[in-house]
Design a protein around this motif. Structure first.
Motif, PDB file in Angstrom:
ATOM      1  N   SER A 382       7.141  -5.062  13.138  1.00 40.81           N
ATOM      2  CA  SER A 382       8.104  -5.760  12.878  1.00 40.81           C
ATOM      3  C   SER A 382       7.865  -6.753  11.573  1.00 40.81           C
ATOM      4  CB  SER A 382       7.778  -6.827  13.846  1.00 40.81           C
ATOM      5  OG  SER A 382       6.500  -7.066  13.972  1.00 40.81           O
ATOM      6  N   THR A 383       7.101  -5.914  10.504  1.00 49.35           N
ATOM      7  CA  THR A 383       6.929  -6.596   9.193  1.00 49.35           C
ATOM      8  C   THR A 383       7.514  -5.628   8.264  1.00 49.35           C
ATOM      9  OG1 THR A 383       4.906  -7.373  10.006  1.00 49.35           O
ATOM     10  CG2 THR A 383       5.209  -7.809   7.587  1.00 49.35           C
ATOM     11  N   ARG A 384       8.335  -6.120   7.390  1.00 46.73           N
ATOM     12  CA  ARG A 384       8.881  -5.297   6.404  1.00 46.73           C
ATOM     13  C   ARG A 384       8.064  -5.106   5.192  1.00 46.73           C
ATOM     14  NH1 ARG A 384      14.025  -8.118   5.122  1.00 46.73           N
ATOM     15  NH2 ARG A 384      13.621  -9.458   6.917  1.00 46.73           N
ATOM     16  N   GLY A 385       7.986  -4.161   4.667  1.00 45.59           N
ATOM     17  CA  GLY A 385       7.150  -4.178   3.366  1.00 45.59           C
ATOM     18  C   GLY A 385       5.882  -3.525   3.408  1.00 45.59           C
ATOM     19  N   THR A 386       5.421  -3.295   4.581  1.00 43.49           N
ATOM     20  CA  THR A 386       3.886  -2.892   5.089  1.00 43.49           C
ATOM     21  C   THR A 386       3.477  -1.650   3.887  1.00 43.49           C
ATOM     22  OG1 THR A 386       4.032  -3.671   7.043  1.00 43.49           O
ATOM     23  CG2 THR A 386       2.123  -2.835   6.468  1.00 43.49           C
ATOM     24  N   ALA A 387       4.356  -0.682   4.068  1.00 43.69           N
ATOM     25  CA  ALA A 387       3.989   0.480   3.141  1.00 43.69           C
ATOM     26  C   ALA A 387       4.206   0.155   1.908  1.00 43.69           C
ATOM     27  CB  ALA A 387       4.864   1.630   3.584  1.00 43.69           C
ATOM     28  N   GLY A 388       5.103  -0.533   1.415  1.00 39.67           N
ATOM     29  CA  GLY A 388       5.265  -0.981  -0.090  1.00 39.67           C
ATOM     30  C   GLY A 388       4.076  -1.503  -0.525  1.00 39.67           C
ATOM     31  N   ARG A 389       3.574  -2.606   0.383  1.00 37.92           N
ATOM     32  CA  ARG A 389       2.325  -3.278   0.016  1.00 37.92           C
ATOM     33  C   ARG A 389       1.067  -2.715  -0.307  1.00 37.92           C
ATOM     34  NH1 ARG A 389       2.072  -7.851   4.245  1.00 37.92           N
ATOM     35  NH2 ARG A 389       0.389  -8.581   2.988  1.00 37.92           N
ATOM     36  N   ILE A 390       0.823  -1.533   0.533  1.00 40.67           N
ATOM     37  CA  ILE A 390      -0.015  -0.473   0.586  1.00 40.67           C
ATOM     38  C   ILE A 390      -0.203   0.238  -0.526  1.00 40.67           C
ATOM     39  CG2 ILE A 390      -1.319   1.399   1.614  1.00 40.67           C
ATOM     40  CD1 ILE A 390      -0.187   0.583   4.485  1.00 40.67           C
ATOM     41  N   PHE A 391       0.959   0.867  -0.951  1.00 41.42           N
ATOM     42  CA  PHE A 391       1.247   1.600  -2.127  1.00 41.42           C
ATOM     43  C   PHE A 391       0.966   1.019  -3.399  1.00 41.42           C
ATOM     44  CE2 PHE A 391       2.816   4.079   1.488  1.00 41.42           C
ATOM     45  CZ  PHE A 391       1.759   4.956   1.513  1.00 41.42           C
ATOM     46  N   SER A 392       1.446  -0.063  -3.492  1.00 45.93           N
ATOM     47  CA  SER A 392       1.309  -0.856  -4.908  1.00 45.93           C
ATOM     48  C   SER A 392      -0.169  -1.354  -4.970  1.00 45.93           C
ATOM     49  CB  SER A 392       2.458  -2.118  -4.732  1.00 45.93           C
ATOM     50  OG  SER A 392       2.019  -3.127  -4.097  1.00 45.93           O
ATOM     51  N   ALA A 393      -0.830  -1.601  -3.937  1.00 52.74           N
ATOM     52  CA  ALA A 393      -2.199  -1.886  -3.962  1.00 52.74           C
ATOM     53  C   ALA A 393      -2.728  -0.868  -4.502  1.00 52.74           C
ATOM     54  CB  ALA A 393      -2.818  -2.649  -2.784  1.00 52.74           C
ATOM     55  N   LEU A 394      -2.555   0.365  -4.013  1.00 51.57           N
ATOM     56  CA  LEU A 394      -3.208   1.658  -4.429  1.00 51.57           C
ATOM     57  C   LEU A 394      -2.988   2.006  -5.749  1.00 51.57           C
ATOM     58  CD1 LEU A 394      -2.997   3.512  -0.994  1.00 51.57           C
ATOM     59  CD2 LEU A 394      -5.189   2.588  -2.117  1.00 51.57           C
ATOM     60  N   ALA A 395      -1.810   1.992  -6.276  1.00 57.63           N
ATOM     61  CA  ALA A 395      -1.302   2.143  -7.575  1.00 57.63           C
ATOM     62  C   ALA A 395      -2.207   1.075  -8.658  1.00 57.63           C
ATOM     63  CB  ALA A 395       0.096   1.839  -7.795  1.00 57.63           C
ATOM     64  N   HIS A 396      -2.078  -0.163  -8.349  1.00 58.75           N
ATOM     65  CA  HIS A 396      -2.940  -0.945  -9.013  1.00 58.75           C
ATOM     66  C   HIS A 396      -4.296  -0.577  -9.487  1.00 58.75           C
ATOM     67  CE1 HIS A 396       0.586  -3.851  -8.887  1.00 58.75           C
ATOM     68  NE2 HIS A 396       0.183  -3.891 -10.261  1.00 58.75           N
ATOM     69  N   ALA A 397      -4.991  -0.244  -8.293  1.00 63.73           N
ATOM     70  CA  ALA A 397      -6.605   0.138  -8.288  1.00 63.73           C
ATOM     71  C   ALA A 397      -6.591   1.701  -8.933  1.00 63.73           C
ATOM     72  CB  ALA A 397      -7.021  -0.011  -6.737  1.00 63.73           C
ATOM     73  N   ASN A 398      -5.600   2.105  -9.205  1.00 62.20           N
ATOM     74  CA  ASN A 398      -5.475   3.429 -10.109  1.00 62.20           C
ATOM     75  C   ASN A 398      -5.890   4.470  -8.977  1.00 62.20           C
ATOM     76  OD1 ASN A 398      -4.788   3.803 -12.584  1.00 62.20           O
ATOM     77  ND2 ASN A 398      -6.828   2.406 -13.246  1.00 62.20           N
ATOM     78  N   VAL A 399      -5.503   4.406  -7.742  1.00 68.33           N
ATOM     79  CA  VAL A 399      -5.742   5.634  -6.882  1.00 68.33           C
ATOM     80  C   VAL A 399      -4.582   6.326  -6.499  1.00 68.33           C
ATOM     81  CG1 VAL A 399      -6.136   5.975  -4.154  1.00 68.33           C
ATOM     82  CG2 VAL A 399      -7.385   4.017  -5.409  1.00 68.33           C
ATOM     83  N   ASN A 400      -4.861   7.617  -6.664  1.00 62.17           N
ATOM     84  CA  ASN A 400      -3.742   8.453  -6.438  1.00 62.17           C
ATOM     85  C   ASN A 400      -3.519   8.964  -5.117  1.00 62.17           C
ATOM     86  OD1 ASN A 400      -1.981  10.635  -6.958  1.00 62.17           O
ATOM     87  ND2 ASN A 400      -3.456  12.194  -7.586  1.00 62.17           N
ATOM     88  N   VAL A 401      -2.325   8.713  -4.433  1.00 60.64           N
ATOM     89  CA  VAL A 401      -2.249   9.202  -3.030  1.00 60.64           C
ATOM     90  C   VAL A 401      -1.645  10.561  -3.052  1.00 60.64           C
ATOM     91  CG1 VAL A 401      -0.789   8.435  -1.109  1.00 60.64           C
ATOM     92  CG2 VAL A 401      -1.550   6.639  -2.345  1.00 60.64           C
ATOM     93  N   LYS A 402      -2.483  11.323  -1.983  1.00 66.40           N
ATOM     94  CA  LYS A 402      -2.102  12.821  -1.813  1.00 66.40           C
ATOM     95  C   LYS A 402      -1.361  13.110  -0.772  1.00 66.40           C
ATOM     96  CE  LYS A 402      -5.975  14.265  -4.653  1.00 66.40           C
ATOM     97  NZ  LYS A 402      -5.613  15.282  -5.552  1.00 66.40           N
ATOM     98  N   MET A 403      -1.424  12.138   0.042  1.00 66.46           N
ATOM     99  CA  MET A 403      -0.667  12.367   1.481  1.00 66.46           C
ATOM    100  C   MET A 403      -0.213  11.021   2.126  1.00 66.46           C
ATOM    101  SD  MET A 403      -0.847  13.031   4.986  1.00 66.46           S
ATOM    102  CE  MET A 403      -2.605  12.876   5.592  1.00 66.46           C
TER     103      MET A 403
END
Ligand code: ASP
Length: 438
Positions: A382-403
């Motif tokens: 019921s919360t919008r933007g959860t995935a967005g927050r996860i991936f922007s946090a990972l991008a800022h931390a320089n983590v490449n998401v593989k899956m």
């Protein structure tokens, strides 16, 4: 009434036993007690269960095991003496020595840890002792027999006001002792809670419940107040280990909540594990857990999307080699199978040739040293933007998401990263949801 299970560290010494006695006596409702064997008193100590395995291995090899058994007896005698009980385990230990000589089995040996601790606990509390071998049953294939156990246990405990049932073991129909897997006293507690229709199953350990993330990665992480069984399954599967994975099944369908509590800080609320709740978790996410050591096998084939049975043939190549898969994200022309690296490694080429034979792919690409991270939370739905927050946090931390894999339950998002990015990724996700909460 409540069923209370105490883990090994809660019962490692007379001092710990005294704390446990205080906890039980503080609440009239704590009528059924399930003890583990004495655990470690300090980081360098050995659990009695491990001492028993060691001692029995010596007995089985025909070596002299007297000294090893004496060291185990000393652990119990120290507790008895510290609690000033008038109880002697001399006869019990004589019987154990005889049975070790007769090679009564590894499970019998290990189970004596809980059995003897149960005798002490019953004496200490003035409760009736009920041997788990009488009431917890396994079929001849070694599977836990839930129905038979529930019948026996309900009948045995009917009319017994207060009892101690040792954890971790039961028996086959022919009476031979069989244990659950390690940490199995948690399961016994759950089984007893179901049989007596407890209001709550309290599981006492040495931490104040589940933490949002692994404290070896996050410094002093926040605790989880309430978690659902389904969320717990997701986290436990990914390595969060406070409670034995199988402990939820007996109580889950009965609507009995589990409360994880800390023997060394009984006033803490701990974690409540419930079927469903309207209580929102403070942080959108309930917990983060993950595991390293996965491989991904990409199986590419043009037009696979219109080939009926392609997925089955790909998975068959793994099945034929006895490998279970963890996740299977797919694209239009590609299917990726995530497997445990240690299981897969030595069968790798066999799987590759089976894939070629069965699925006739265009090409196969294997990547190793991957980690999977599960971000779990009933609040995500019921919360919008959860995935967005996860991936922007990972991008800022320089983590490449593989899956990325979001189950349709919207209860979790699973992310694949390189092993070496594992800790950074977890820290970034924890920070964004719990620390900064932006
Ligand atoms: N004593 C057993 C073990 O060490 C079972 C338990 O503690 O739950 O695994």
């Amino acid at each position: 009434m409540k069923v209370v299970k105490f883990g090994g560290s809660s019962l490692a010494s007379a001092e710990q036993f005294a704390k446990v006695g205080k906890i039980i006596r503080a609440d009239e409702q704590r009528k059924y007690v399930v003890p583990s064997a004495p655990g470690k008193r300090n980081a360098k100590d050995t659990k009695v269960t491990d001492m028993l395995y060691g001692c029995y291995a010596a007995a089985e090899a025909g070596e002299n095991f007297k000294e090893k058994l004496a060291a185990i007896k000393a652990r119990y005698d120290e507790i008895i003496k510290g609690l000033s009980l008038s109880l002697s385990l001399d006869d019990e230990f004589k019987k154990i020595a005889e049975n070790f000589k007769k090679k009564a089995g590894k499970d019998y040996a290990a189970s004596r840890g809980e059995y003897l601790n149960g005798i002490i606990m019953a004496n200490f509390l003035g409760y009736e002792f009920v041997d788990a071998a009488e009431v917890i049953k396994f079929d001849m294939e070694g599977n836990f027999d839930a129905e038979r156990t529930n019948e026996l246990l309900t009948a045995r405990l009917e009319g017994v006001e207060r009892a101690v049932v040792p954890g971790f073991y039961g028996s086959y129909e022919d009476g031979r002792v069989k244990t659950f897997s390690r940490g199995g006293s948690d399961i016994t507690g759950s089984i007893v809670a179901k049989a007596v229709k407890a209001e709550v199953y309290e599981n006492w350990t040495d931490v104040s419940g589940f933490l949002i993330a692994d404290p070896r990665i996050i410094d002093n992480p926040k605790g989880i107040e309430t978690i659902t069984y389904r969320e717990l399954r997701e986290l436990a599967y990914m390595g969060a280990s406070v409670l034995h994975e199988d402990a939820i099944f007996p109580v889950r369908n009965e609507g009995i909540p589990i409360n994880i509590k800390n023997t060394n800080a009984p006033e803490d609320n701990g974690t409540w594990i419930v079927e469903s709740t309207c209580q929102k978790s403070k942080y959108v996410i309930t917990g983060i857990a993950g595991k390293k050591g996965f491989c991904s096998v990409n199986v590419d084939k043009a037009m696979m999307n219109s080939e009926v049975g392609y997925g089955r043939r790909v998975l068959q190549a793994f099945e034929e080699n006895g490998i279970s898969f963890e996740h299977v994200p797919s694209g239009i022309d590609t299917m990726t199978v995530f497997v445990h690296q240690d299981e897969f490694m030595h069968k790798e080429q066999k799987v590759v040739s089976a894939l070629h034979r069965l699925a006739k792919p265009d090409y196969i690409d294997i990547e190793s040293d991957l980690a999977l991270i599960a971000v779990v939370g009933r609040g995500m739905k019921s919360t919008r933007g959860t995935a967005g927050r996860i991936f922007s946090a990972l991008a800022h931390a320089n983590v490449n998401v593989k899956m990325i894999d979001q189950g349709s339950s919207e209860l979790n998002i699973i992310i694949g990263v390189a092993n070496e990015d594992f800790e950074t990724a977890i820290t970034a996700i924890y920070d964004i949801f719990v620390v900064t909460r932006i």
